[in-house]
Design an enzyme around this catalytic site. Structure first.
Site, PDB file in Angstrom:
ATOM      1  N   ARG A   3      63.453  32.121  42.127  1.00 27.08           N
ATOM      2  CA  ARG A   3      62.707  30.976  42.642  1.00 27.08           C
ATOM      3  C   ARG A   3      61.982  30.249  41.511  1.00 27.08           C
ATOM      4  O   ARG A   3      62.067  29.018  41.392  1.00 27.08           O
ATOM      5  CB  ARG A   3      61.706  31.434  43.705  1.00 27.08           C
ATOM      6  CG  ARG A   3      60.757  30.333  44.160  1.00 27.08           C
ATOM      7  CD  ARG A   3      59.929  30.731  45.373  1.00 27.08           C
ATOM      8  NE  ARG A   3      59.107  31.919  45.182  1.00 27.08           N
ATOM      9  CZ  ARG A   3      58.258  32.392  46.099  1.00 27.08           C
ATOM     10  NH1 ARG A   3      58.132  31.784  47.266  1.00 27.08           N
ATOM     11  NH2 ARG A   3      57.547  33.486  45.854  1.00 27.08           N
ATOM     12  N   GLU A  17      51.108  40.424  57.971  1.00 29.71           N
ATOM     13  CA  GLU A  17      50.942  39.169  57.239  1.00 29.71           C
ATOM     14  C   GLU A  17      50.842  38.049  58.276  1.00 29.71           C
ATOM     15  O   GLU A  17      51.602  38.039  59.252  1.00 29.71           O
ATOM     16  CB  GLU A  17      52.127  38.929  56.303  1.00 29.71           C
ATOM     17  CG  GLU A  17      52.069  37.606  55.557  1.00 29.71           C
ATOM     18  CD  GLU A  17      53.202  37.445  54.559  1.00 29.71           C
ATOM     19  OE1 GLU A  17      53.859  36.389  54.593  1.00 29.71           O
ATOM     20  OE2 GLU A  17      53.440  38.378  53.759  1.00 29.71           O
ATOM     21  N   ARG A  26      48.189  28.965  48.279  1.00 27.52           N
ATOM     22  CA  ARG A  26      47.659  29.634  49.475  1.00 27.52           C
ATOM     23  C   ARG A  26      47.710  28.740  50.714  1.00 27.52           C
ATOM     24  O   ARG A  26      47.672  29.222  51.842  1.00 27.52           O
ATOM     25  CB  ARG A  26      46.209  30.078  49.238  1.00 27.52           C
ATOM     26  CG  ARG A  26      46.043  31.039  48.081  1.00 27.52           C
ATOM     27  CD  ARG A  26      46.797  32.335  48.296  1.00 27.52           C
ATOM     28  NE  ARG A  26      46.599  33.256  47.171  1.00 27.52           N
ATOM     29  CZ  ARG A  26      47.193  34.438  47.063  1.00 27.52           C
ATOM     30  NH1 ARG A  26      48.045  34.834  47.988  1.00 27.52           N
ATOM     31  NH2 ARG A  26      46.955  35.203  46.011  1.00 27.52           N
ATOM     32  N   TYR A  47      49.340  35.916  39.120  1.00 24.08           N
ATOM     33  CA  TYR A  47      49.271  37.371  39.230  1.00 24.08           C
ATOM     34  C   TYR A  47      49.623  38.033  37.892  1.00 24.08           C
ATOM     35  O   TYR A  47      50.466  37.531  37.140  1.00 24.08           O
ATOM     36  CB  TYR A  47      50.252  37.870  40.288  1.00 24.08           C
ATOM     37  CG  TYR A  47      49.736  37.828  41.711  1.00 24.08           C
ATOM     38  CD1 TYR A  47      48.433  37.458  42.011  1.00 24.08           C
ATOM     39  CD2 TYR A  47      50.566  38.184  42.762  1.00 24.08           C
ATOM     40  CE1 TYR A  47      47.970  37.436  43.309  1.00 24.08           C
ATOM     41  CE2 TYR A  47      50.118  38.167  44.080  1.00 24.08           C
ATOM     42  CZ  TYR A  47      48.816  37.790  44.342  1.00 24.08           C
ATOM     43  OH  TYR A  47      48.356  37.773  45.631  1.00 24.08           O
ATOM     44  N   TYR A  58      62.032  41.697  46.106  1.00 22.40           N
ATOM     45  CA  TYR A  58      61.085  40.586  46.119  1.00 22.40           C
ATOM     46  C   TYR A  58      60.839  40.073  44.703  1.00 22.40           C
ATOM     47  O   TYR A  58      60.712  38.858  44.479  1.00 22.40           O
ATOM     48  CB  TYR A  58      59.772  41.017  46.760  1.00 22.40           C
ATOM     49  CG  TYR A  58      58.736  39.909  46.850  1.00 22.40           C
ATOM     50  CD1 TYR A  58      59.025  38.689  47.445  1.00 22.40           C
ATOM     51  CD2 TYR A  58      57.446  40.093  46.331  1.00 22.40           C
ATOM     52  CE1 TYR A  58      58.082  37.673  47.524  1.00 22.40           C
ATOM     53  CE2 TYR A  58      56.490  39.081  46.421  1.00 22.40           C
ATOM     54  CZ  TYR A  58      56.809  37.883  47.017  1.00 22.40           C
ATOM     55  OH  TYR A  58      55.875  36.878  47.090  1.00 22.40           O
TER      56      TYR A  58
END
Length: 354
Positions: free
Chosen positions: A170, A344, A237, A224, A163
């Site tokens: 990305r 999730e 979000r 983060y 990830y």
């Protein structure tokens, strides 16, 4: 492509997400309807032999759906035409594009663990590079919603979790295309793990810009701290999109995270509850930005990704208690981006028809 007369003379649009049994949708040749952007299929015996050529509009998700064999049908009020660009297959109207890209992740035998950059990172950067180039070409420059499906998302090779490798690739494309300079343009997204060897990315884009939404209970994912990897995840979000008085809401994959910390480790019921609290906070933010009470928990539809089949009945019981969705809840087995997360949940509102 941008000069297409058919595309340039169309006006007005609405976006619709409906649900149907996969067999019914496919037997009725739903994609002969000129307004269908795409049909999203999940793994099943029925769908295993169905192809995804550029004209079909079939978008395959490399995950198994539990319960009835349902598909998602995305449509619009405008005529739709098919297209392809390198590895991307898509369908578009005058104002919206729904597409998918699949890239095989292979490691050269001779390079082993020493290859740099790692294959997942390279594939992620290539996938988004193709997407951004396509959107620039057709004039639908705004990326609205993205679904990312990664092989063995919690596994690690080349000294880094998959990830985190994906996030580097990305973000590299976002930076290369100057798409991080304005945080309000960062799209809603989800990223879950599969047993496939391919990276699969589905995306919805458009001519009109959505408004990125954040959750006051959480630190924005793109901020983060470094403990979560060299590059932060690049998504908002949620996103709010106005289309001819239609108010669409896209809520990203949402889990039991407050601030940036995972809560309720090993407690799937509590993680489900916390996920819904976070979704509720994004709904409140969407309503505040719009200046109207447009959305509630009970008016959204949901994709629920769960890690362990043994947890499914617990998650279902919690959601039946917490929300009474008027549309649809799909339960899909997948690995979650953090190994300690068991569930999730993502959601869509304002575009859903039963």
């Amino acid at each position: 492509m941008r000069g297409d007369k058919f595309m340039s003379t169309s006006t007005g649009t609405q976006l619709t997400l409906t649900y149907a049994p996969a067999a019914t949708a496919l037997n009725k040749n739903a994609l002969r309807t000129k307004n269908i952007l795409g049909i999203v299929l999940f793994n099943s015996q029925l769908t295993s032999g169905i192809g995804t050529d550029q004209n079909s509009g079939i978008i395959k998700t490399p995950l198994t759906l539990y319960g009835a064999d349902i598909c998602e049908i995305w449509s619009t009020t405008q005529p739709v035409i098919p297209g392809h660009y390198l590895d991307i297959r898509y369908r578009r109207s005058a104002t919206l594009t729904l597409g998918s890209i699949t890239l095989a992740i292979t490691t050269p035998i001779d390079d082993g663990e020493n290859i740099n950059p790692p294959p997942i990172q390279s594939c992620a950067q290539e996938a988004y590079q193709q997407i951004f180039n396509l959107l620039q070409e057709i004039g639908h420059i705004h990326l609205l919603r993205v679904w990312n499906f990664l092989p063995d998302i919690n596994g690690a090779t080349h000294g880094l979790e998959h990830y985190r490798q994906f996030n580097i690739g990305r973000q590299g494309s976002f930076i290369a295309h100057d798409r991080l300079s304005e945080e309000s343009s960062i799209p809603a997204a989800s990223a879950v793990g599969t047993s496939s060897t391919n990276l699969v990315v589905h995306f919805l884009a458009g001519r009109d810009k959505s408004v990125a939404l954040e959750n006051p209970r959480q630190i924005s994912a793109y901020r983060y701290p470094k403990k979560y990897g060299p590059c932060s995840p690049t998504f908002s979000r949620g996103g709010s999109l106005n289309l001819d008085q239609q108010h669409a809401l896209f809520i990203s994959g949402t889990a039991s995270i407050v601030g940036h910390d995972t809560l309720h480790i090993d407690d799937v019921a509590a993680q489900t509850q916390e996920s819904i609290r976070n979704i509720s906070a994004v709904i409140d933010e969407a309503n505040r930005v719009a200046g109207h009470h447009l959305h509630t928990l009970d008016t959204l539809n949901y994709r629920v990704y769960f890690r362990n089949i043994a947890d499914l009945t617990i998650i279902q019981a919690e959601l039946d208690r917490l929300i009474a969705p008027a549309t649809k809840t799909l339960y899909i087995q997948a690995d979650i981006c953090r190994s300690e997360l068991l569930v999730e949940i993502e959601a869509t509102g304002g575009v859903v028809h039963s």
